[in-house]
Design an enzyme around this catalytic site. Structure first.
Site, mmCIF file in Angstrom:
data_model
loop_
_atom_site.group_PDB
_atom_site.id
_atom_site.type_symbol
_atom_site.label_atom_id
_atom_site.label_comp_id
_atom_site.label_asym_id
_atom_site.label_seq_id
_atom_site.Cartn_x
_atom_site.Cartn_y
_atom_site.Cartn_z
ATOM 1 N N ASP A 81 26.051 -31.434 -17.233
ATOM 2 C CA ASP A 81 26.066 -31.510 -18.242
ATOM 3 C C ASP A 81 25.973 -30.457 -19.657
ATOM 4 O O ASP A 81 25.428 -29.976 -19.213
ATOM 5 C CB ASP A 81 25.271 -32.768 -18.943
ATOM 6 C CG ASP A 81 25.981 -34.278 -17.976
ATOM 7 O OD1 ASP A 81 26.899 -34.614 -17.511
ATOM 8 O OD2 ASP A 81 25.196 -35.380 -18.440
ATOM 9 N N ASP A 82 26.195 -30.579 -20.780
ATOM 10 C CA ASP A 82 25.642 -29.662 -21.468
ATOM 11 C C ASP A 82 27.194 -28.049 -22.302
ATOM 12 O O ASP A 82 26.621 -27.050 -23.360
ATOM 13 C CB ASP A 82 24.481 -29.875 -21.332
ATOM 14 C CG ASP A 82 23.874 -30.569 -22.227
ATOM 15 O OD1 ASP A 82 24.465 -31.740 -21.913
ATOM 16 O OD2 ASP A 82 22.260 -30.574 -21.234
ATOM 17 N N HIS A 132 31.267 -34.548 -23.812
ATOM 18 C CA HIS A 132 29.676 -34.459 -23.811
ATOM 19 C C HIS A 132 30.303 -34.770 -25.275
ATOM 20 O O HIS A 132 28.521 -34.345 -25.736
ATOM 21 C CB HIS A 132 29.086 -33.598 -23.290
ATOM 22 C CG HIS A 132 27.604 -34.572 -22.889
ATOM 23 N ND1 HIS A 132 27.416 -35.621 -22.678
ATOM 24 C CD2 HIS A 132 26.378 -33.719 -22.800
ATOM 25 C CE1 HIS A 132 26.324 -35.794 -21.724
ATOM 26 N NE2 HIS A 132 25.435 -34.732 -22.059
ATOM 27 N N HIS A 136 25.966 -33.159 -29.121
ATOM 28 C CA HIS A 136 25.162 -33.439 -28.273
ATOM 29 C C HIS A 136 25.145 -34.309 -29.098
ATOM 30 O O HIS A 136 23.364 -34.517 -28.565
ATOM 31 C CB HIS A 136 24.299 -32.681 -27.606
ATOM 32 C CG HIS A 136 23.834 -32.495 -26.427
ATOM 33 N ND1 HIS A 136 22.425 -33.756 -26.631
ATOM 34 C CD2 HIS A 136 23.527 -32.944 -24.918
ATOM 35 C CE1 HIS A 136 22.520 -34.126 -24.838
ATOM 36 N NE2 HIS A 136 22.869 -33.225 -24.837
ATOM 37 N N HIS A 235 22.934 -29.985 -14.370
ATOM 38 C CA HIS A 235 23.232 -29.476 -16.250
ATOM 39 C C HIS A 235 23.295 -28.390 -15.164
ATOM 40 O O HIS A 235 22.684 -27.524 -15.064
ATOM 41 C CB HIS A 235 22.165 -29.531 -17.352
ATOM 42 C CG HIS A 235 21.520 -31.010 -17.450
ATOM 43 N ND1 HIS A 235 20.619 -32.250 -16.289
ATOM 44 C CD2 HIS A 235 21.919 -31.860 -18.446
ATOM 45 C CE1 HIS A 235 20.701 -32.752 -17.196
ATOM 46 N NE2 HIS A 235 21.537 -33.130 -18.173
#
Length: 715
Positions: A81-82, A132, A136, A235
């Site tokens: 993620d991210d 995503h 965020h 991540h």
């Protein structure tokens, strides 16, 4: 004849400012500074319905029905993620490639736009990519329009970066299905209605908290029943991911040894490909978004540096000016100037006048009301005035005053006409709106005792300083112009003797061919030419001249526009001095470099830097911009107090300084911008005249205040 003043450049300037504002806002939005949806996690959030909390980690909510899937046995979908992150994502991709493993990257749209090449690498190496959101956001707390907006922007970023859209979506701050809240479930249903597969996780390593490599490996490999498939959450951005990269190596090695395979989510479940190609129109729109986002990020970074650099340069300039002002006061040429060899020379005072009926009488009277001991004449050159200027001078009928009438030809023509008619070798040039004090001529001519001195600049004062605009110009004259002249005097590179007050040797004028009319700043052009010819040009602070400054913003704009454009013309005309030898070269390298940096380049960038500072105040941490502005204003005030003290002026006008930094300074920057546009377009600006209000005329006016009402006969 050149073209007229350019039209439409204000529209271009406005569009440029709008584009810069939009880019700054886009960067602020991408980094969560503008339009951020704050995350307010309730202490006891309501749980999602049982159909959600008991579902598998991959949920399909299309058509209003809840369908979920789990990864098949011995199949692991590593998810990150991210990202993408320029430092950590390539390291993770290297580990995956080394072990022939694939993964799914749930990437933020803003990061995709900033890292298009990295996004393409993710897909090129057989990995999947999912949404995503763009920034965020907490989808559970965001309104439906914001959620759809973020997901749509992410798709457009993907289209621009890689030419694809994605079917996969993971909500920020989500984890396992059994932890879903009612708000997250609503967001998942909203995304499902738009065709997204919501991907949660089986094993949340919480690597973002950096619990240690062993803990990350244990959480990724030991949860659940032996041999079952899983989706593992990791991540690839958001901080130091050293532990994640190290743990990833161990996770893959350990599970591959147990017969596990590593795939993307869609690939492992046998679903259609996670991404689909987009058409040319969608890709073009996405390309614009990616380009805008990257440009915005680049601009923000550079403007941050420019903000610091501009602050440092201005601070250095202020310090240097003060040092040279102190040197000028204490040491430079004072002994020589006090020594007078022989009798003061006869003078010819030349007053070019065009439509100066409001103040010409006060000017002429002040020139005659003098303590200058030698003979002198006053020559008023009426340059085709359409008002009563010539009639007023004739009506004065003062001895020692000559009036020359000529057709309108511009100020340089009038000055050359007066110089040709003058009977002496020392010429004093005075504007028709200027008033001298009784000792001005004596102080102004004194430095010419030195045969190396070809010209002398006097000290111009603003007479009509009653209002805020007058006070601002008074501060500018004292702090800016006169402090600069002290420095230029010490460095022997004076760029301008003001038209209001200057003394010249006839020999110096003849050597440079008189006053030229090929620039709008004839005084700057003349002074630069005299410096390049090898003459010294000095500043005499005691030679005071009171002048009428513009009393409206429109009049001020017209005057400064002419000054600025004319100065640029003169700089360009004398540009060769930068590479020449001798006194001309020293003048060019010292003076033109200083003018280019502080009067052209910095003002051109200053509005953008100020816009960035406002952006920082509104959307970022305002501490640094506020502290820098306060420190700079305080330094300006201290320097202003010293400059006013040097000029024997009260410091009361300094209370207007903070507002001057906000309003007046911006006006001067825009003047430079307009002048630069005019110069770039090759236009020829017409002469700009300002309306005179007669500050020195009439009872109780400045003439009376300065004690200039008397008459003296010269020569």
């Amino acid at each position: 004849m050149g073209r007229g003043e350019p039209k439409g450049h204000w529209l271009l300037l406005a569009l440029g400012a709008l584009a810069l504002t939009v880019l700054l806002l886009l960067d602020g939005f991408a980094n969560g500074a503008v339009g951020e949806a704050p995350r307010k996690e309730p202490a006891h959030p309501a749980a999602a319905p049982a159909e959600a909390t008991s579902a598998g980690p991959v949920i399909n909510l299309a058509g209003g029905k809840t369908q979920s899937r789990r990864m098949p046995a011995k199949t692991v979908a590593l998810t990150f993620d991210d990202g993408p992150d320029p430092e950590w994502t390539p390291r993770i991709l290297d580990v995956l490639r080394r072990h022939n493993a694939h993964a799914t990257f749930f990437s933020m749209g803003a990061h995709i736009a900033q890292q298009p090449a990295l996004t393409r690498r993710i897909l090129r190496e057989g990995n999947e990519i999912g949404s995503h959101t763009y920034t965020h956001i907490d989808m559970a707390a965001s309104p439906a329009w914001r959620t759809r907006f973020e997901l749509d922007l992410t798709q457009r970023a993907l289209a621009g970066a890689a030419g694809v859209h994605t079917r996969l979506m993971r909500m920020p701050y989500s984890s396992r299905p059994d932890g879903l809240t009612a708000g997250e479930w609503r967001a998942a249903r909203l995304a499902g209605a738009d065709g997204y597969l919501t991907v949660l996780t089986d094993r949340d390593t919480e690597d973002w908290a950096r619990p240690g490599v062993d803990r990350i490996v244990r959480d990724a490999t030991t949860a659940g029943r032996r041999g079952e498939g899983a989706i593992v959450m990791l991540h690839d951005a958001g901080g130091d991911r050293t532990e994640t990269v190290a743990a990833l190596e161990q996770i893959i090695v350990r599970l591959q040894a147990q017969g596990y395979r590593f795939t993307g989510v869609a690939e492992g479940l046998g679903l259609p490909a996670a991404t689909v190609k987009v058409g040319g129109g969608e890709q073009a729109i996405g390309t614009v978004l990616v380009a805008a986002q990257r440009t915005a990020g680049w601009l923000t970074g550079w403007f941050g540096l420019l903000f610091l650099l501009a602050g440092m340069l201005c601070a250095i300039r202020l310090g240097v000016l003060l040092v040279f002002a102190h040197v000028h006061m204490r040491a430079v040429r004072r002994p020589q100037r006090r020594r007078t060899q022989g009798e003061p020379p006869p003078l010819s005072v030349i007053v070019p006048a065009y439509n100066e009926e409001a103040g010409i009488a006060a000017t002429v009277r002040s020139l005659l009301d003098t303590d200058y001991p030698a003979p002198f004449e006053v020559i008023v050159v009426d340059d085709g005035s359409t008002d009563r200027t010539a009639e007023i001078v004739e009506a004065l009928a003062l001895p020692g005053v000559r009036l020359i009438r000529k057709p309108n030809g511009g100020k340089p023509s009038a000055l050359n006409t007066g110089a040709a008619a003058a009977r002496t070798d020392v010429l004093v040039l005075v504007d028709g709106d200027t008033v001298f004090q009784r000792d001005t001529l004596r102080h102004l001519v004194a430095p010419l005792d030195d045969p190396r001195v070809g010209a002398v600049s006097g000290n111009t004062k603003v007479a009509n300083r009653g209002g805020v605009l007058g006070r601002w110009q008074h501060i500018e004259y004292v702090i800016g112009f006169n402090l600069d002249r002290r420095m230029f005097d010490v460095l022997q590179c004076m760029p301008t003797i003001p038209g209001a007050i200057g003394a010249f040797r006839r020999a110096a004028l003849l050597e440079v061919g008189g006053v030229h009319d090929d620039t709008l700043a004839e005084d700057t052009d003349l002074t630069m030419a005299i410096c390049r010819a090898g003459w010294r040009v000095v500043y005499e602070e005691k030679a005071l001249a009171w002048t009428e400054a513009p009393d409206s913003l429109r009049q001020l704009w017209r005057q400064r526009y002419r000054w600025c454009y004319g100065t640029m013309q003169a700089m360009w005309k004398h540009r060769r001095s930068v590479v020449e030898r001798g006194r001309s070269g020293r003048f060019g390298r010292r003076c033109l470099t200083y003018l280019a940096v502080f009067q052209v380049v910095l003002p051109l960038f200053a509005p953008a830097v100020d816009l960035f500072a406002l952006f920082g105040l509104a959307f970022l941490d305002p501490t640094a911009p506020l502290l820098m502005w306060a420190a700079f204003t305080a330094a300006q005030a201290a320097a202003g107090a010293y400059a006013l003290w040097l000029d024997h002026e009260p410091v009361r006008p300094l209370w207007t300084l903070p507002l001057q930094q906000v309003v007046y300074r911006q006006l001067m920057y825009l003047v430079v911008l307009q002048s630069a546009v005019t110069a770039v377009l090759g236009a020829r600006l017409r002469w700009q005249t300002i309306r005179r209000t007669g500050t020195f005329a009439g009872p109780g006016g400045e003439e009376a205040r300065l004690g200039l009402g008397g008459q003296s006969v010269a020569g």
